[in-house]
Each structure stands twice: as C-alpha cells, then as structure tokens.
Design an enzyme around this catalytic site. Structure first.
Site, PDB file in Angstrom:
ATOM      1  N   HIS A 221       0.144  -4.246   5.254  1.00 37.71           N
ATOM      2  CA  HIS A 221       1.525  -4.700   5.096  1.00 37.71           C
ATOM      3  C   HIS A 221       2.024  -5.201   6.450  1.00 37.71           C
ATOM      4  O   HIS A 221       1.760  -4.585   7.487  1.00 37.71           O
ATOM      5  CB  HIS A 221       2.431  -3.561   4.627  1.00 37.71           C
ATOM      6  CG  HIS A 221       2.128  -3.071   3.244  1.00 37.71           C
ATOM      7  ND1 HIS A 221       2.718  -3.595   2.119  1.00 37.71           N
ATOM      8  CD2 HIS A 221       1.276  -2.110   2.808  1.00 37.71           C
ATOM      9  CE1 HIS A 221       2.258  -2.972   1.049  1.00 37.71           C
ATOM     10  NE2 HIS A 221       1.380  -2.064   1.437  1.00 37.71           N
TER      11      HIS A 221
ATOM     12  N   THR B 118       4.302   2.440  -2.258  1.00 41.35           N
ATOM     13  CA  THR B 118       5.333   1.522  -1.758  1.00 41.35           C
ATOM     14  C   THR B 118       5.386   0.225  -2.552  1.00 41.35           C
ATOM     15  O   THR B 118       6.092  -0.703  -2.172  1.00 41.35           O
ATOM     16  CB  THR B 118       5.109   1.208  -0.267  1.00 41.35           C
ATOM     17  OG1 THR B 118       3.846   0.541  -0.108  1.00 41.35           O
ATOM     18  CG2 THR B 118       5.131   2.482   0.566  1.00 41.35           C
ATOM     19  N   THR B 119       4.623   0.149  -3.641  1.00 43.60           N
ATOM     20  CA  THR B 119       4.708  -0.967  -4.583  1.00 43.60           C
ATOM     21  C   THR B 119       4.890  -0.385  -5.980  1.00 43.60           C
ATOM     22  O   THR B 119       4.558   0.780  -6.220  1.00 43.60           O
ATOM     23  CB  THR B 119       3.436  -1.838  -4.553  1.00 43.60           C
ATOM     24  OG1 THR B 119       2.295  -1.023  -4.832  1.00 43.60           O
ATOM     25  CG2 THR B 119       3.264  -2.516  -3.199  1.00 43.60           C
TER      26      THR B 119
ATOM     27  N   HIS C 171      -5.584  -1.688   2.462  1.00 42.73           N
ATOM     28  CA  HIS C 171      -4.834  -2.946   2.441  1.00 42.73           C
ATOM     29  C   HIS C 171      -3.803  -2.930   3.558  1.00 42.73           C
ATOM     30  O   HIS C 171      -3.586  -1.904   4.209  1.00 42.73           O
ATOM     31  CB  HIS C 171      -4.172  -3.171   1.071  1.00 42.73           C
ATOM     32  CG  HIS C 171      -3.139  -2.143   0.723  1.00 42.73           C
ATOM     33  ND1 HIS C 171      -3.413  -1.026  -0.024  1.00 42.73           N
ATOM     34  CD2 HIS C 171      -1.823  -2.057   1.031  1.00 42.73           C
ATOM     35  CE1 HIS C 171      -2.322  -0.300  -0.172  1.00 42.73           C
ATOM     36  NE2 HIS C 171      -1.339  -0.901   0.472  1.00 42.73           N
TER      37      HIS C 171
ATOM     38  N   HIS D  71       0.179 -10.376  -3.172  1.00 43.70           N
ATOM     39  CA  HIS D  71       1.161  -9.981  -2.166  1.00 43.70           C
ATOM     40  C   HIS D  71       0.526  -9.267  -0.983  1.00 43.70           C
ATOM     41  O   HIS D  71       1.227  -8.889  -0.045  1.00 43.70           O
ATOM     42  CB  HIS D  71       2.238  -9.079  -2.780  1.00 43.70           C
ATOM     43  CG  HIS D  71       3.207  -9.818  -3.644  1.00 43.70           C
ATOM     44  ND1 HIS D  71       4.234 -10.577  -3.133  1.00 43.70           N
ATOM     45  CD2 HIS D  71       3.290  -9.936  -4.987  1.00 43.70           C
ATOM     46  CE1 HIS D  71       4.923 -11.116  -4.123  1.00 43.70           C
ATOM     47  NE2 HIS D  71       4.363 -10.744  -5.261  1.00 43.70           N
TER      48      HIS D  71
ATOM     49  N   HIS E  59      -3.058   0.734   5.071  1.00 47.58           N
ATOM     50  CA  HIS E  59      -3.050   1.868   4.153  1.00 47.58           C
ATOM     51  C   HIS E  59      -4.456   2.116   3.637  1.00 47.58           C
ATOM     52  O   HIS E  59      -5.083   1.210   3.072  1.00 47.58           O
ATOM     53  CB  HIS E  59      -2.118   1.608   2.965  1.00 47.58           C
ATOM     54  CG  HIS E  59      -0.668   1.607   3.324  1.00 47.58           C
ATOM     55  ND1 HIS E  59       0.320   1.121   2.488  1.00 47.58           N
ATOM     56  CD2 HIS E  59      -0.036   2.042   4.445  1.00 47.58           C
ATOM     57  CE1 HIS E  59       1.493   1.260   3.075  1.00 47.58           C
ATOM     58  NE2 HIS E  59       1.303   1.812   4.261  1.00 47.58           N
TER      59      HIS E  59
END
Length: 285
Positions: free
Chosen positions: A131, A217-218, A129, A103, A148
C-alpha cells in the site's frame, strides 16, 4: 444425537456440504474481496473509503466495526509487553506469482511458504502486497510504503505482519521483482509466475514490533485480525515506488485506507533488549 462416525453420507452430499460451507456467514470474514473494482480510495466518491460499508451488505463492518484498521501506533498509547517475546515465524522458499489485483500488486504463494505462530496457533503465509503511502502511522507519521504479509490459520483467521518504508536505498525484495513490475506496467498483464520466492527477503530485519487486534484494510474489513507492525522502518527507492504505482491497472497514486479510531483498544509493544535493535528503532524517527 447420532455419533459422527455412524453417519455415512454419499460423496455427492459431502461435496454439496463443502460447497455451501463457503457461504456460511463469517467464513470469508477475514479474507479480502476477490473483486477490487467495486471500491476505490477516492475520498468523497460514492465508492470511497467512507462509503465502503454501504456498497454491499456483507461489507457493513467497514462502516460499523469498532476494531478497524489501520490506526496510528503511538508510543504514548503502547504498553511495553516483554512477555510477547520475539516473533515465532518459520518461512521457506516457495513458488509464487505476481498478481495485479486492480488496486494493488500482490505476490501469492502457490506452495507452503511457512508460518507465523501466535499463542500456539499456526498462521500460514499466503501472500504479500503493498500500500502506498503507508496505511499505519507511527507516532502520527505516515511513511511512503507499507508491505503486508498475510497469514491465515486453518480456521480462516488472519494474522498480518506490516512493514513500513521510507524513501532511501532500494529494497532488495522489490529489486528482484522489478522486471515483472515493468512488464505489468507496459502490458497490463494481470498475473505472471515469478519462480521461487524467499519470504524472509520480504520480512527483512527488525525485532521490535507493535501488536494489536484490528481488521483487514480492504472490504469486507473483517475484524479479529492480529496485527504485528515492525517498529524498524525499511527503505525503498523512488524508482521502486513508482514501479509499484505504475503497474496498478487503475493508475492510482495511492491505495491507503484512512486511519480508523482506536476505540479504546490496547496496543502492545515488544522491544528487544539488545542495543543494536534500540539503535535502529530510535534512528527511524
């Protein structure tokens, strides 16, 4: 109670203790799930963001937590806090690999990439990573991309630096990763060594920042994460943004969790006192 120095455990017993410590509740609370195939960002679906807390018992905090991330960082709700001071971080170049986690795309460091210090605690940089679009909003505005930088302390507590991007000039850090992203999009490889990476290139410029306590946030959405979101917005090219989304296996056009409720939390804002920083902070809106 016997003193610890008088306990003589055999090697096999020590190994057994270490093995089971990985399953202590909360031990992985501030780590992201290793298997991202079990959730999605498709709102309204059975495994979409509003249902993450129902998928697994250990993910319940995603639905019941009161300090969830991301949030809208509003200047109206942020208290200027000069005593926060400039960020105390010391990064160094380290070997790294680029990983397709299903993802998102992450750059994971294999050596010591340096640390972020907060209130006397060292949080060691482990990976970065992206988003898309941004997860955090600034004054109700959502940007095109968010980076992030994930740090963990020796007690497994997380501190994350977030950096937002708008469409414009290419990003220098992503530019160096473009060949690897193209190969990932073409071959669907999951991981590739990228050599030595300088974290400062990901950190970029900007001294003013927002600070609040939130969550990952995951899933498992572990709370108690110290968030630092840089106020100055960087730029990324349309081409680079497309490379990131094309390289993800799931073909997702977005991997951003919806905004979460503030629930009365405090947001602090540190602003540098020089005119250069104030100029760039104002120019981002």
């Amino acid at each position: 109670m016997r003193s610890a120095r008088h306990l003589h455990l055999p090697v096999w017993a020590l190994l057994l203790l270490l093995h089971f410590s990985a399953f202590v509740p909360g031990a992985r609370g501030q780590q992201e799930t290793d298997d991202e195939s079990e959730f999605s960002y498709d709102c309204g679906s059975e495994n979409g963001p509003e249902n993450w807390g129902k998928i697994k018992e250990e993910w319940a905090t995603c639905g019941t937590g009161r300090m969830q991330s991301p949030i809208d960082l509003s200047d109206r709700h942020a208290a200027q806090t000069p005593n926060l001071g400039y960020l105390n971080h010391s990064y160094r170049s380290a070997k790294a690999s680029i990983v397709n986690r299903g993802h998102d795309i992450a750059v994971t460091f294999q050596g010591d990439a340096g640390s972020l210090w907060i209130n006397g605690t060292a949080y060691h940089l482990t990976q970065v990573h992206w988003h898309s679009p941004s997860e955090h909003h600034l004054n109700s505005h959502q940007y095109s991309l968010e980076l992030h930088m994930v740090h963990l302390s020796t007690e497994n507590k997380a501190a994350v630096i977030g950096r937002l991007y708008k469409i414009g000039r290419r990003d220098h850090f992503l530019h160096k990763l473009e060949p690897y992203l193209r190969r990932m999009a073409g071959t669907k490889e999951k991981e590739e060594n990228v050599g030595v990476v300088d974290p400062w290139e990901a950190r970029g410029d900007g001294e003013a920042y927002y600070r609040y306590t939130g969550s990952l946030t995951t899933p498992a959405c572990g709370e108690g994460v110290i968030w630092t979101v840089i106020k100055r917005v960087a730029t990324v090219s349309t081409h680079q943004l497309k490379l990131l989304t094309d390289a993800v296996h799931d073909g997702l056009e977005m991997n951003a969790r919806p905004l979460q409720k503030l629930n009365g939390r405090d947001i602090s804002l540190f602003c540098a006192h020089d005119d250069h920083e104030r100029y760039y902070a104002a120019a981002d809106y």
